[in-house]
Write a protein that holds these residues in place. Structure first.
Motif, PDB file in Angstrom:
ATOM      1  N   GLN A  48       3.539  -5.410  -0.340  1.00  0.00           N
ATOM      2  CA  GLN A  48       2.473  -5.229   0.657  1.00  0.00           C
ATOM      3  C   GLN A  48       1.712  -6.537   0.750  1.00  0.00           C
ATOM      4  OE1 GLN A  48       0.489  -2.093   2.237  1.00  0.00           O
ATOM      5  NE2 GLN A  48       0.165  -3.975   3.371  1.00  0.00           N
ATOM      6  N   LYS A  49       1.692  -7.130   1.937  1.00  0.00           N
ATOM      7  CA  LYS A  49       0.904  -8.347   2.148  1.00  0.00           C
ATOM      8  C   LYS A  49      -0.417  -7.943   2.763  1.00  0.00           C
ATOM      9  CE  LYS A  49       4.861 -11.348   2.579  1.00  0.00           C
ATOM     10  NZ  LYS A  49       5.639 -12.256   3.401  1.00  0.00           N
ATOM     11  N   ARG A  50      -1.491  -8.163   2.020  1.00  0.00           N
ATOM     12  CA  ARG A  50      -2.835  -7.869   2.508  1.00  0.00           C
ATOM     13  C   ARG A  50      -3.821  -8.723   1.731  1.00  0.00           C
ATOM     14  NH1 ARG A  50      -4.138  -2.122   2.700  1.00  0.00           N
ATOM     15  NH2 ARG A  50      -6.278  -2.722   2.401  1.00  0.00           N
ATOM     16  N   LYS A  61      -1.848   2.761   4.102  1.00  0.00           N
ATOM     17  CA  LYS A  61      -1.223   4.025   4.520  1.00  0.00           C
ATOM     18  C   LYS A  61       0.173   3.820   5.105  1.00  0.00           C
ATOM     19  CE  LYS A  61      -5.163   6.990   4.962  1.00  0.00           C
ATOM     20  NZ  LYS A  61      -4.998   7.680   3.712  1.00  0.00           N
ATOM     21  N   GLY A  62       0.354   2.752   5.876  1.00  0.00           N
ATOM     22  CA  GLY A  62       1.674   2.469   6.434  1.00  0.00           C
ATOM     23  C   GLY A  62       2.704   2.210   5.351  1.00  0.00           C
ATOM     24  N   LYS A  63       2.322   1.467   4.333  1.00  0.00           N
ATOM     25  CA  LYS A  63       3.244   1.187   3.217  1.00  0.00           C
ATOM     26  C   LYS A  63       3.502   2.439   2.399  1.00  0.00           C
ATOM     27  CE  LYS A  63       4.446  -3.093   3.615  1.00  0.00           C
ATOM     28  NZ  LYS A  63       5.824  -3.473   3.909  1.00  0.00           N
ATOM     29  N   ILE A  64       2.511   3.332   2.309  1.00  0.00           N
ATOM     30  CA  ILE A  64       2.728   4.593   1.590  1.00  0.00           C
ATOM     31  C   ILE A  64       3.812   5.398   2.296  1.00  0.00           C
ATOM     32  CG2 ILE A  64       1.703   6.838   1.033  1.00  0.00           C
ATOM     33  CD1 ILE A  64      -0.852   5.337   0.243  1.00  0.00           C
ATOM     34  N   LEU A  65       3.750   5.457   3.635  1.00  0.00           N
ATOM     35  CA  LEU A  65       4.786   6.166   4.390  1.00  0.00           C
ATOM     36  C   LEU A  65       6.152   5.511   4.196  1.00  0.00           C
ATOM     37  CD1 LEU A  65       2.844   6.891   7.709  1.00  0.00           C
ATOM     38  CD2 LEU A  65       3.402   8.502   5.869  1.00  0.00           C
ATOM     39  N   GLU A  66       6.174   4.180   4.217  1.00  0.00           N
ATOM     40  CA  GLU A  66       7.418   3.435   3.988  1.00  0.00           C
ATOM     41  C   GLU A  66       7.957   3.717   2.583  1.00  0.00           C
ATOM     42  OE1 GLU A  66       8.674  -1.248   4.095  1.00  0.00           O
ATOM     43  OE2 GLU A  66       6.948  -0.644   5.315  1.00  0.00           O
ATOM     44  N   ASN A  91      -4.350   8.215  -9.335  1.00  0.00           N
ATOM     45  CA  ASN A  91      -4.399   9.612  -8.917  1.00  0.00           C
ATOM     46  C   ASN A  91      -4.032   9.779  -7.448  1.00  0.00           C
ATOM     47  OD1 ASN A  91      -5.142  10.506 -11.464  1.00  0.00           O
ATOM     48  ND2 ASN A  91      -7.326  10.375 -11.028  1.00  0.00           N
ATOM     49  N   HIS A  92      -4.555   8.912  -6.589  1.00  0.00           N
ATOM     50  CA  HIS A  92      -4.250   9.027  -5.166  1.00  0.00           C
ATOM     51  C   HIS A  92      -2.766   8.755  -4.878  1.00  0.00           C
ATOM     52  CE1 HIS A  92      -8.581   9.187  -4.380  1.00  0.00           C
ATOM     53  NE2 HIS A  92      -8.220   9.722  -3.227  1.00  0.00           N
ATOM     54  N   LEU A  93      -2.203   7.758  -5.544  1.00  0.00           N
ATOM     55  CA  LEU A  93      -0.779   7.484  -5.338  1.00  0.00           C
ATOM     56  C   LEU A  93       0.078   8.655  -5.799  1.00  0.00           C
ATOM     57  CD1 LEU A  93      -0.281   3.718  -6.243  1.00  0.00           C
ATOM     58  CD2 LEU A  93       0.026   4.800  -4.016  1.00  0.00           C
ATOM     59  N   GLU A  94      -0.266   9.239  -6.948  1.00  0.00           N
ATOM     60  CA  GLU A  94       0.495  10.386  -7.443  1.00  0.00           C
ATOM     61  C   GLU A  94       0.403  11.560  -6.469  1.00  0.00           C
ATOM     62  OE1 GLU A  94      -0.971  11.019 -11.443  1.00  0.00           O
ATOM     63  OE2 GLU A  94       0.594   9.733 -12.277  1.00  0.00           O
ATOM     64  N   GLU A  95      -0.780  11.795  -5.908  1.00  0.00           N
ATOM     65  CA  GLU A  95      -0.947  12.869  -4.929  1.00  0.00           C
ATOM     66  C   GLU A  95      -0.139  12.601  -3.662  1.00  0.00           C
ATOM     67  OE1 GLU A  95      -5.080  13.588  -4.008  1.00  0.00           O
ATOM     68  OE2 GLU A  95      -5.575  13.872  -6.127  1.00  0.00           O
ATOM     69  N   GLU A  96      -0.199  11.372  -3.173  1.00  0.00           N
ATOM     70  CA  GLU A  96       0.489  11.011  -1.927  1.00  0.00           C
ATOM     71  C   GLU A  96       2.012  11.030  -2.079  1.00  0.00           C
ATOM     72  OE1 GLU A  96      -0.436  10.081   1.232  1.00  0.00           O
ATOM     73  OE2 GLU A  96      -2.569  10.427   0.903  1.00  0.00           O
ATOM     74  N   LEU A  97       2.505  10.503  -3.206  1.00  0.00           N
ATOM     75  CA  LEU A  97       3.941  10.289  -3.363  1.00  0.00           C
ATOM     76  C   LEU A  97       4.649  11.369  -4.169  1.00  0.00           C
ATOM     77  CD1 LEU A  97       3.707   6.452  -3.976  1.00  0.00           C
ATOM     78  CD2 LEU A  97       4.402   7.613  -1.863  1.00  0.00           C
TER      79      LEU A  97
END
Length: 131
Positions: A48-50, A61-66, A91-97
């Protein structure tokens, strides 16, 4: 407290490239070696480049979908992040993924845990993991 089981986990490596001078590929190569040492198989990688890590989810969010799509395509069982995550990010990454998330620090501690022999060494590694 080991993060990777005897069954070889398939993981995706992710990193945030905040500085144009960072060599993220080299950093992920090193992370891949650490993952293999811990007994995981690297199934893919994502950069992720940011300007800075996202304070809540580490990546946007776009990279999470990717990343969700990449998890499905590679049949990966976990994610290893190149940076140390906050508990909120973890925690958020675990919930999302909906998979196992480990950061570089936890991965290194996992390797030490697997190699600790003495009772004192095992206790020291467990204490570091809890902190």
């Amino acid at each position: 407290m080991e993060y990777f089981e005897e069954i070889q986990d398939r993981v995706i490596l992710i990193g945030v490239q905040a500085d144009r001078g960072d060599d993220m590929e080299e950093s992920l190569d090193e992370l891949a070696e650490l993952a293999r040492t811990a007994g995981a198989e690297v199934a893919g990688r994502l950069i992720q480049k940011r300007e800075a890590m996202h304070p809540v989810t580490y990546i946007g969010k776009g990279k999470i979908l990717e990343l969700k799509e990449l998890l499905w395509e590679t049949d990966a069982t976990g994610i290893i992040c190149d940076d140390e995550l906050t508990s909120v990010q973890l925690n958020h990454l675990e919930e999302e993924l909906e998979c196992k998330i480990v950061d570089r620090t936890l991965l290194i501690l996992d390797i030490f845990a697997g190699r600790a022999v003495s009772r004192e060494g095992k206790i020291q590694v467990e204490l570091a993991q809890l902190k």
